[in-house]
Design a protein around this motif. Structure first.
Motif, mmCIF file in Angstrom:
data_model
loop_
_atom_site.group_PDB
_atom_site.id
_atom_site.type_symbol
_atom_site.label_atom_id
_atom_site.label_comp_id
_atom_site.label_asym_id
_atom_site.label_seq_id
_atom_site.Cartn_x
_atom_site.Cartn_y
_atom_site.Cartn_z
ATOM 1 N N GLY A 1 47.613 40.035 39.725
ATOM 2 C CA GLY A 1 48.081 38.973 38.756
ATOM 3 C C GLY A 1 49.002 39.641 37.657
ATOM 4 N N ASP B 1 53.919 40.224 31.471
ATOM 5 C CA ASP B 1 52.539 39.601 30.883
ATOM 6 C C ASP B 1 51.950 40.944 29.980
ATOM 7 O OD1 ASP B 1 52.383 37.295 32.488
ATOM 8 O OD2 ASP B 1 51.419 38.360 34.022
ATOM 9 N N SER C 1 46.811 34.064 32.255
ATOM 10 C CA SER C 1 47.114 34.040 33.879
ATOM 11 C C SER C 1 45.914 33.688 34.634
ATOM 12 C CB SER C 1 47.966 35.066 34.511
ATOM 13 O OG SER C 1 47.337 36.344 34.404
ATOM 14 N N SER D 1 49.461 28.509 41.477
ATOM 15 C CA SER D 1 49.900 28.836 40.169
ATOM 16 C C SER D 1 50.416 30.391 39.917
ATOM 17 C CB SER D 1 48.785 28.452 39.151
ATOM 18 O OG SER D 1 47.681 29.437 39.159
ATOM 19 N N THR D 2 49.926 31.010 40.891
ATOM 20 C CA THR D 2 50.395 32.546 40.785
ATOM 21 C C THR D 2 51.679 32.595 41.214
ATOM 22 O OG1 THR D 2 49.436 32.624 43.203
ATOM 23 C CG2 THR D 2 47.920 33.190 41.236
ATOM 24 N N SER E 1 55.216 31.855 36.555
ATOM 25 C CA SER E 1 55.064 32.525 35.185
ATOM 26 C C SER E 1 53.977 31.663 34.452
ATOM 27 C CB SER E 1 56.061 32.927 34.395
ATOM 28 O OG SER E 1 56.788 31.897 33.877
ATOM 29 N N THR E 2 53.225 32.250 33.499
ATOM 30 C CA THR E 2 52.260 31.464 32.533
ATOM 31 C C THR E 2 53.156 30.387 31.526
ATOM 32 O OG1 THR E 2 52.392 33.170 30.937
ATOM 33 C CG2 THR E 2 50.512 33.306 32.613
ATOM 34 N N PHE F 1 53.017 25.894 36.177
ATOM 35 C CA PHE F 1 51.885 26.753 35.786
ATOM 36 C C PHE F 1 50.863 25.859 35.118
ATOM 37 C CE2 PHE F 1 49.029 29.539 33.519
ATOM 38 C CZ PHE F 1 48.828 30.276 34.502
ATOM 39 N N SER G 1 47.292 24.343 36.074
ATOM 40 C CA SER G 1 46.023 24.716 35.321
ATOM 41 C C SER G 1 45.363 23.586 34.852
ATOM 42 C CB SER G 1 46.417 25.653 34.155
ATOM 43 O OG SER G 1 47.198 27.056 34.594
#
Length: 332
Positions: free
Chosen positions: A170, A175, A190, A251-252, A255-256, A261, A265
């Motif tokens: 990840g 990131d 993440s 969610s992977t 992007s955060t 995402f 989450s």
């Protein structure tokens, strides 16, 4: 400093609210158990001891998960002391270790321990039962702690830039920020695919075992209300684990900072909160209330059935005392 920052997304606020509610509820459950233990020591000893101390482990691990989830959210990290704000990666690592490697496997193990203990001979003492449950919880979490520690150590090696390993762990170039970068202070943690794979493996092994244990208890329970609670608990655990694994895996792909995402989450947080709350309600709060109520119903004359511990017994007054006690005993 304002409580809510304009940069806080609605998803982060909702996740923080759910985590805080679970933390408060877990603390209230633990306090209630200890208070009932102190006020009604003799009755609790006769009816639910020695498993009352084991039940305290559920609020404990649920609280650890809640605190770890709060560490993941930028809404809390921006309000931490500046030395911690400069190293948000440490908070993300702490969240991963505390939630997926420790709290969740341990919580699920205690759930299974209580289900199986309800149809087995009671241990000699509450200390022995607590020691067995706590040791089982730590042993179940040990492989995840080791594997996550290994992941966190190798994720900083030079060969992490390989495409396959970057996807597995990840890690993307977006990131990685410098320590002084403002983006790092507001970045979200993440959900590494590596941790999601471990969680999926846990669910694949745990769900059949938990369903089998629950079915064994249901086959011995006479009381229909107790059977309904076991059905609800089993469905909640299976559904929550499935939703959590699915949302974290999907969610992977984003992007955060992407809203998708953040919604995924939030769905994972809601799933875990539902499982933790249901487990505490069904295996912590209700068994003690029922035990206290049934004890008074069985001991008191028909016209004077009241609980000395201020527990309402309307739900059990319609049952013969002998059958109620027999059904409750088999359920536990």
């Amino acid at each position: 400093m304002r409580l809510i920052d304009p940069s806080d997304s609605p998803q982060d606020l909702a996740a923080a609210f759910l985590s805080s509610v679970l933390l408060v509820y877990s603390a209230a459950s633990a306090i209630a158990i200890l208070r009932v233990r102190r006020l009604c020591r003799r009755r609790l000893h006769d009816l639910v001891n020695p498993l009352w101390l084991v039940r305290l482990l559920l609020p404990l691990f649920a609280s650890i998960w809640s605190i770890a989830e709060l560490l993941r959210l930028p809404i809390l990290r921006r309000r931490l002391p500046r030395p911690l704000q400069r190293h948000p990666d440490l908070l993300c690592d702490a969240h991963l270790i505390a939630s997926q490697a420790l709290a969740e496997p341990a919580f699920l193990t205690v759930l299974l321990f209580l289900i199986r203990a309800s149809i087995r001979p009671k241990p000699a003492s509450s200390i022995a039962a607590f020691g067995a449950a706590f040791a089982a919880a730590l042993l179940s979490a040990l492989p995840f702690l080791v594997l996550h520690a290994f992941y966190l150590s190798i994720s900083t090696w030079d060969w992490r830039q390989l495409r396959f390993l970057s996807n597995l762990f990840g890690i993307t170039s977006g990131d990685i920020h410098s320590a002084s970068s403002p983006a790092k202070k507001s970045s979200r943690c993440s959900h590494p695919l590596f941790g999601t794979v471990l969680l999926a493996a846990l669910a694949a092994v745990y769900i059949p075992v938990f369903v089998s244990a629950s079915w064994g208890v249901v086959s011995l329970v006479i009381n229909r209300r107790l059977r309904a609670r076991l059905y609800v608990l089993c469905a909640t655990v299976v559904g929550s684990l499935s939703v959590q694994v699915a949302t974290l895996a999907i969610s992977t792909l984003w992007s955060t900072q992407d809203p998708v995402f953040q919604w995924l989450s939030l769905a994972a947080v809601a799933a875990v909160m539902t499982m933790a709350t249901s487990g505490q309600v069904i295996l912590v709060v209700r068994p003690i209330i029922d035990a206290l109520a049934l004890g008074d119903v069985a001991a008191a004359p028909l016209g004077e059935r009241r609980s000395t511990c201020m527990v309402r017994v309307q739900d059990v007054e319609q049952q013969p005392p002998s059958s109620a006690v027999r059904g409750s005993t088999r359920a536990r």
